[in-house]
Scaffold this active site. Structure first.
Site, PDB file in Angstrom:
ATOM      1  N   HIS A  15       0.847   3.159   7.241  1.00 50.63           N
ATOM      2  CA  HIS A  15      -0.171   2.182   6.828  1.00 50.63           C
ATOM      3  C   HIS A  15      -0.051   0.998   7.777  1.00 50.63           C
ATOM      4  CE1 HIS A  15       3.092  -0.025   4.816  1.00 50.63           C
ATOM      5  NE2 HIS A  15       3.506   1.178   4.435  1.00 50.63           N
ATOM      6  N   ALA A  16      -0.580  -0.146   7.429  1.00 51.36           N
ATOM      7  CA  ALA A  16      -0.674  -1.286   8.353  1.00 51.36           C
ATOM      8  C   ALA A  16       0.668  -1.741   8.914  1.00 51.36           C
ATOM      9  CB  ALA A  16      -1.386  -2.458   7.675  1.00 51.36           C
TER      10      ALA A  16
END
Length: 89
Positions: A15-16
């Site tokens: 994810h980020a």
């Protein structure tokens, strides 16, 4: 060229935050660095493209490095995946 096989070991997948860590690590090297999932090979210096991989928990990937510091780049990227994207600073 160096090719390493890795598996996404953190439960949340890429994810980020892990994507940012991948980009930050890739930017420390002069070599070209790619991530490959199935038939899709992407530039490891682009956070947006990394997020489009859809690399979830236990997704197998390849790290591909090409250039003057390819071995060190492959080592650093592999260590990042092996650590489950946890920092130890």
């Amino acid at each position: 060229m160096v090719v390493r096989n890795v598996v996404v070991l953190n439960r949340a997948g890429i994810h980020a935050r892990p994507a940012t860590m991948i980009v930050d690590t890739a930017n420390r090297f002069k070599s070209k660095i790619f991530l490959k999932k199935d038939d899709l090979q992407i530039n490891a210096r682009s956070i947006m493209i990394i997020l489009t991989l859809g690399a979830t928990y236990k997704t197998p990937l390849q790290i591909i490095t090409e250039g003057e510091d390819e071995e060190a780049a492959a080592d650093a990227m592999t260590a990042l995946f092996d650590s489950k994207f946890e920092t130890h600073e």
